[in-house]
Structures are given as C-alpha cells and as structure tokens.
Design an enzyme around this catalytic site. Structure first.
Site, short mmCIF file in Angstrom:
data_model
loop_
_atom_site.label_atom_id
_atom_site.label_comp_id
_atom_site.label_asym_id
_atom_site.label_seq_id
_atom_site.Cartn_x
_atom_site.Cartn_y
_atom_site.Cartn_z
N LYS A 106 -20.98 -31.42 -15.30
CA LYS A 106 -21.23 -31.50 -13.84
C LYS A 106 -22.44 -32.36 -13.49
O LYS A 106 -22.53 -32.88 -12.40
CB LYS A 106 -21.37 -30.08 -13.25
CG LYS A 106 -22.53 -29.30 -13.86
CD LYS A 106 -22.61 -27.87 -13.35
CE LYS A 106 -21.72 -26.90 -14.07
NZ LYS A 106 -21.96 -26.76 -15.53
N HIS A 126 -13.22 -33.86 -22.47
CA HIS A 126 -11.77 -33.91 -22.29
C HIS A 126 -11.26 -32.49 -22.03
O HIS A 126 -12.00 -31.51 -22.18
CB HIS A 126 -11.09 -34.51 -23.52
CG HIS A 126 -11.31 -33.71 -24.77
ND1 HIS A 126 -12.45 -33.85 -25.53
CD2 HIS A 126 -10.58 -32.74 -25.37
CE1 HIS A 126 -12.39 -33.02 -26.55
NE2 HIS A 126 -11.27 -32.32 -26.48
N THR A 184 -10.38 -30.31 -16.91
CA THR A 184 -11.25 -29.85 -15.82
C THR A 184 -12.63 -29.41 -16.34
O THR A 184 -12.76 -28.99 -17.49
CB THR A 184 -10.63 -28.64 -15.10
OG1 THR A 184 -10.15 -27.73 -16.10
CG2 THR A 184 -9.49 -29.05 -14.20
N ARG A 185 -13.63 -29.48 -15.46
CA ARG A 185 -14.96 -28.93 -15.73
C ARG A 185 -15.46 -28.26 -14.46
O ARG A 185 -15.39 -28.85 -13.37
CB ARG A 185 -15.96 -30.05 -16.10
CG ARG A 185 -15.72 -30.69 -17.45
CD ARG A 185 -16.01 -29.73 -18.59
NE ARG A 185 -15.91 -30.34 -19.91
CZ ARG A 185 -14.81 -30.40 -20.65
NH1 ARG A 185 -13.68 -29.92 -20.20
NH2 ARG A 185 -14.84 -30.93 -21.86
N LYS A 211 -5.75 -22.80 -17.16
CA LYS A 211 -6.62 -23.12 -18.29
C LYS A 211 -7.72 -22.07 -18.40
O LYS A 211 -8.35 -21.73 -17.40
CB LYS A 211 -7.25 -24.50 -18.10
CG LYS A 211 -7.95 -24.99 -19.36
CD LYS A 211 -8.64 -26.32 -19.13
CE LYS A 211 -10.14 -26.14 -19.14
NZ LYS A 211 -10.87 -27.39 -18.94
N HIS A 229 -16.69 -18.95 -23.16
CA HIS A 229 -17.92 -19.77 -23.16
C HIS A 229 -18.81 -19.40 -24.35
O HIS A 229 -19.52 -20.25 -24.89
CB HIS A 229 -18.65 -19.53 -21.84
CG HIS A 229 -19.87 -20.37 -21.65
ND1 HIS A 229 -19.89 -21.73 -21.82
CD2 HIS A 229 -21.14 -20.02 -21.29
CE1 HIS A 229 -21.11 -22.19 -21.57
NE2 HIS A 229 -21.88 -21.18 -21.26
N CYS A 237 -12.71 -28.86 -28.63
CA CYS A 237 -13.81 -29.63 -28.04
C CYS A 237 -15.10 -29.18 -28.73
O CYS A 237 -15.06 -28.30 -29.58
CB CYS A 237 -13.80 -29.28 -26.54
SG CYS A 237 -14.84 -30.27 -25.49
C1 LIG Z 1 -14.53 -26.67 -24.05
C2 LIG Z 1 -15.62 -27.20 -23.18
C3 LIG Z 1 -15.73 -26.74 -21.88
C4 LIG Z 1 -16.78 -27.19 -21.07
N1 LIG Z 1 -16.84 -26.77 -19.77
C5 LIG Z 1 -17.79 -27.28 -18.95
C6 LIG Z 1 -17.77 -26.96 -17.58
O1 LIG Z 1 -16.90 -26.23 -17.09
N2 LIG Z 1 -18.72 -27.52 -16.79
C7 LIG Z 1 -19.68 -28.37 -17.28
O2 LIG Z 1 -20.50 -28.84 -16.51
N3 LIG Z 1 -19.70 -28.68 -18.59
C8 LIG Z 1 -18.78 -28.17 -19.42
N4 LIG Z 1 -18.77 -28.51 -20.75
C9 LIG Z 1 -19.84 -29.36 -21.29
C10 LIG Z 1 -19.63 -30.82 -21.01
O3 LIG Z 1 -18.27 -31.16 -21.08
C11 LIG Z 1 -20.46 -31.62 -21.99
O4 LIG Z 1 -21.82 -31.20 -21.88
C12 LIG Z 1 -20.40 -33.11 -21.71
O5 LIG Z 1 -19.07 -33.53 -21.53
C13 LIG Z 1 -21.03 -33.85 -22.88
O6 LIG Z 1 -20.98 -35.24 -22.63
P1 LIG Z 1 -21.63 -36.23 -23.69
O7 LIG Z 1 -21.64 -37.56 -23.04
O8 LIG Z 1 -22.91 -35.66 -24.19
O9 LIG Z 1 -20.63 -36.19 -24.94
P2 LIG Z 1 -19.26 -36.99 -25.12
O10 LIG Z 1 -18.51 -37.02 -23.86
O11 LIG Z 1 -18.60 -36.46 -26.33
O12 LIG Z 1 -19.74 -38.48 -25.36
C14 LIG Z 1 -20.42 -38.91 -26.53
C15 LIG Z 1 -19.81 -40.24 -26.89
O13 LIG Z 1 -20.61 -40.88 -27.88
C16 LIG Z 1 -19.73 -41.56 -28.74
N5 LIG Z 1 -20.44 -41.82 -30.00
C17 LIG Z 1 -21.12 -40.90 -30.73
N6 LIG Z 1 -21.64 -41.49 -31.83
C18 LIG Z 1 -21.28 -42.79 -31.79
C19 LIG Z 1 -21.49 -43.91 -32.64
N7 LIG Z 1 -22.19 -43.81 -33.79
N8 LIG Z 1 -20.96 -45.10 -32.30
C20 LIG Z 1 -20.25 -45.23 -31.15
N9 LIG Z 1 -20.00 -44.21 -30.30
C21 LIG Z 1 -20.51 -43.01 -30.61
C22 LIG Z 1 -18.57 -40.60 -28.89
O14 LIG Z 1 -17.41 -41.23 -29.39
C23 LIG Z 1 -18.41 -40.08 -27.49
O15 LIG Z 1 -17.49 -40.83 -26.72
C24 LIG Z 1 -17.73 -28.10 -21.58
C25 LIG Z 1 -17.61 -28.57 -22.89
C26 LIG Z 1 -16.55 -28.14 -23.68
C27 LIG Z 1 -16.44 -28.65 -25.09
#
Ligand SMILES: Cc1cc2nc3c(=O)[nH]c(=O)nc-3n(C[C@H](O)[C@H](O)[C@H](O)COP(=O)(O)OP(=O)(O)OC[C@H]3O[C@@H](n4cnc5c(N)ncnc54)[C@H](O)[C@@H]3O)c2cc1C
Length: 376
Positions: free
Chosen positions: A342, A46, A49-50, A260, A264, A309
């Site tokens: 990404k 969330h 942007t990324r 924004k 990092h 985040c």
């Molecule tokens: C501030 C910030 C800036 C970033 N900037 C960049 C960028 O510029 N470029 C880039 O490529 N990446 C960036 N990233 C990294 C990127 O956003 C993350 O690597 C990616 O979004 C992670 O996705 P995910 O699916 O692993 O986690 P999430 O999107 O958090 O998804 C995990 C999901 O699992 C669910 N879940 C967990 N446990 C359970 C359970 N027991 N039961 C049911 N549901 C569950 C959660 O509710 C959640 O919805 C950034 C991250 C942050 C925090």
C-alpha cells in the site's frame, strides 16, 4: 561505455517500479533492472489484491505516509485512466485489548481517521457472512479497500517508460559497486553506470546488500482462493480477524466464484528465494480451512487454488528506508514485513527524494537503518 544513467533502480517489483516512475517524472535519465519480467509472480507483489487502510494498527507513524500514498494512487489512476483501487471498506475483529483493535483505534484517534466502532449486534447485521465471537470488538474503516497489485506495478512501469525511463528485464544483477558520484551495476549480460543507485530487491535484499548483514528473515506465505456459494460475497467488505490461532484476512469476491484468503501470521523461513517451494501442503492450508469453518458462511473450506509469495521481515516488523550507510549515492528500501504494498506509491516518492536531494520532507525517521531494533 554507452550505458550511463542519472540513476539505476535495482528491482522492479512494488517499490522499484514506483521509484522508477517518480525518478523518470522528474526528468532523470533512469534505468530499471529486474531479473524477471514486469508484474511477475516470483517475488512479493503478485496475487491479485493488496489491502490498503489508514487506521494503521502496526504504528500511528505510518498514517501520514498513508495519507500521501492514497493521494498518489489516486493521481496514478487519473494519469492512466485505470481503476487500481477499490474502496470496498474493511472491518477488523478481535479482542478489544489485542494489537489489531487497540492499534487501529490509537491510529484513528491520533490522526482523525474515520472509523466506526461497531457493536456485536450491529456487526452480525452488517456483516452477515461471518460468525463473530462474543469477545470480539469490531472496527469498520469505510475508506479502506484493496489495490489491484499486478495492475499497479504494470501501470507504474508504463508511466515510467512514458516519461522516458529505460527498462531491462530478465537480467539478474550479479554485483554492484559505488564510488562518490558513480555506481556500476553488473548483470549477467551488461555493465551499467549511473550517478546513483536505488536498491529495492524485495526478498533478495539480504543477498544484494550482503555487506550490511541486515537482520532480514524471508517467510514463505500462501494465498488461497476458496469457492463461494452466495452472490452476496461480491458485495462484501475486506476483513481482518485477530484470533488465538493467528491473524486471518480476506477480500470480497472479485469475479463472483471465489474469495481470496490468507493467514498473516506464521510461515516457514526461506533460505533461497529462487528455490521457493510452491507446493501447497496440508500444514499450509489447514489453518485457513479451519478459520473458514469457524468464521465464514457460504465458503468452501477447501481451496480451489493457491499462490506462494514471500514476506521479508525485520525484527520489529517496520520497514527500512534510508541511504546506504557506506555510500551516500546508494538508497535502499527493504524489509517490508508483509505490509508494504500500500506504501509503494509514497515510498517511491521518498526514494526519489533521497536519490535526488539526499533528504525528504516525508516523515520516515522511524524507518532508519540505524535504529536500535535492527542492531541484533
Ligand atoms: C501473501 C502476501 C500478502 C500481502 N498482503 C499485503 C496487503 O494486503 N497489503 C500490503 O500493503 N502489503 C501486503 N503484502 C506485502 C507487500 O506485497 C510487499 O511488502 C511488497 O509487495 C514488497 O515489494 P518489493 O518491491 O519489496 O518486493 P518485490 O515486489 O518482490 O520486488 C523486488 C524485485 O527485485 C527483483 N530483484 C531482486 N534481486 C534482483 C537482482 N539481483 N537482479 C535483478 N532483479 C532483482 C525481483 O525480481 C523483484 O521483482 C503482502 C505480501 C504477501 C507475500
């Protein structure tokens, strides 16, 4: 028992939503489960942007995956008619021998990624909103830009549902188990059964996969929106600076009033992602304010708003994408170390390959769960 599926995807953030979409489009009867709603602000996907870029300073091995990621984002835009990616360009600035500049040049050289080496005089002319250091090297990547993160997640889930996927939200998974050919997933409301399970639990991966004792550290990360006083910020590129104080990055102004920005590097360890502290303290905002004072023009050093985040870090900063070492019908994706979003388009494809075929033709060897860097 009526809740029987070909596959279940646990977690519908960045990676889970993409996997759900790929599996549904392969005509599997698939269920996605999340503890929150779609495109929520409690995990790691969330904050508007990324950044997406190909001259990947973290390691050249990511570049082939990025080429496929770009194709898949473009396909998703065509399928949905939505604009998810903005090619605004990105410059990197920092010491020429630093990790960022030297790593980006290495990836660009190895894979012929188009980048411009920009002299300092030219950088000052092309990027007039920034103060550069005399020691800076500057590399510009015209085909980089940003993804609209919440729109991407929503679009992936919508496409999955349109292809027949079922989705349940606001149902935390409390436990799961696997036998050859069957997985059982128990939420606080229901029990679901499937042939395979994909786990993409973000900051909760350590808990959901606790039997593996993965070496993951969750970091609390803040994003800031600072007011701008020049309309030129709307036409800016994205940017990433390596500085002795840390790495700082940001985006052009999207609505014209704020930009924004974030650091990092740094971040406090989070013990329980559900109890994440969402306040902003002076120690959170001061490094970014100081960066603004030194480096950015026509930007207030004080944040107008912030969001919190989480990064889920591995010891080497590289992802974990593999089959579960004890259950061959369980696939996992974890430890995206603050740079994963990404890749969600392509890693969703990889996870669907692993779930359906047991292997993938995409080059993910370097992300294996049994690599030495994870045996700590
Ligand atoms: C501030 C910030 C800036 C970033 N900037 C960049 C960028 O510029 N470029 C880039 O490529 N990446 C960036 N990233 C990294 C990127 O956003 C993350 O690597 C990616 O979004 C992670 O996705 P995910 O699916 O692993 O986690 P999430 O999107 O958090 O998804 C995990 C999901 O699992 C669910 N879940 C967990 N446990 C359970 C359970 N027991 N039961 C049911 N549901 C569950 C959660 O509710 C959640 O919805 C950034 C991250 C942050 C925090």
């Amino acid at each position: 028992m009526t809740n029987v599926y070909d596959a279940i995807v646990l977690g519908l953030g960045g990676f889970g939503s993409s996997t759900l979409c790929h599996l549904a489009q392969r005509e599997l009867n698939v269920l996605g489960i999340d503890q929150f709603g779609i495109a929520h602000d409690r995990g790691s996907s969330h904050g508007e942007t990324r950044i997406i870029r190909k001259a990947y300073f973290e390691h050249p091995d990511y570049v082939p995956l990025l080429l496929r990621a770009y194709e898949l984002w473009s396909e998703l835009e065509s399928q949905t008619g939505q604009s998810l990616y903005e090619e605004c360009g990105l410059f990197l600035a920092g010491p020429p021998e630093g990790e960022v500049i030297s790593g980006a040049r290495e990836s660009a050289n190895k894979y012929d990624v188009p980048v411009d080496d920009v002299s300092l005089d030219e950088a000052r002319e092309r990027f007039p909103l920034f103060n550069f250091e005399e020691s800076d090297a500057v590399v510009f990547e015209p085909e980089a830009g940003y993804l609209r993160v919440e729109s991407c997640v929503s679009a992936l889930v919508n496409q999955a549902v349109a292809a027949g996927a079922s989705v349940v939200t606001d149902q935390p998974v409390v436990s799961w188990s696997a036998d050859p050919g069957t997985v059982r997933v128990i939420t606080d409301k229901e029990t679901y059964q499937a042939t395979r399970l994909v786990i993409a639990a973000g900051a909760w991966s350590g808990q959901v996969l606790n039997e593996l004792s993965l070496p993951l550290t969750v970091l609390r990360k803040l994003l800031f929106w600072h007011g701008v006083s020049s309309p030129v910020w709307s036409e800016a590129t994205a940017f990433f600076f390596e500085r002795p104080q840390g790495c700082f990055y940001g985006f052009p102004s999207i609505v014209g009033q704020t930009v924004k920005l974030a650091e990092h590097t740094g971040g406090l360890t989070v013990e329980d992602p559900l109890a994440l502290d969402r306040e902003c303290y002076p120690f959170d905002s001061e490094p970014v304010s100081e960066f603004v004072r030194r480096t950015m023009k026509s930007v207030s050093p004080h944040a107008a708003r912030h969001a919190v985040c989480m990064y889920t870090m591995t010891p080497d900063g590289h992802f974990i994408v593999d089959r579960h070492p004890k259950h061959e019908n369980v696939i996992l994706a974890a430890g995206f170390s603050g740079h994963g979003f990404k890749f969600t388009s392509v890693i969703g494809e990889v996870l669907a390959d692993l779930a359906c075929e047991g292997s993938t033709s995409l080059p993910i060897e370097f992300l294996r769960i049994d690599r030495p860097a994870l045996s700590v």
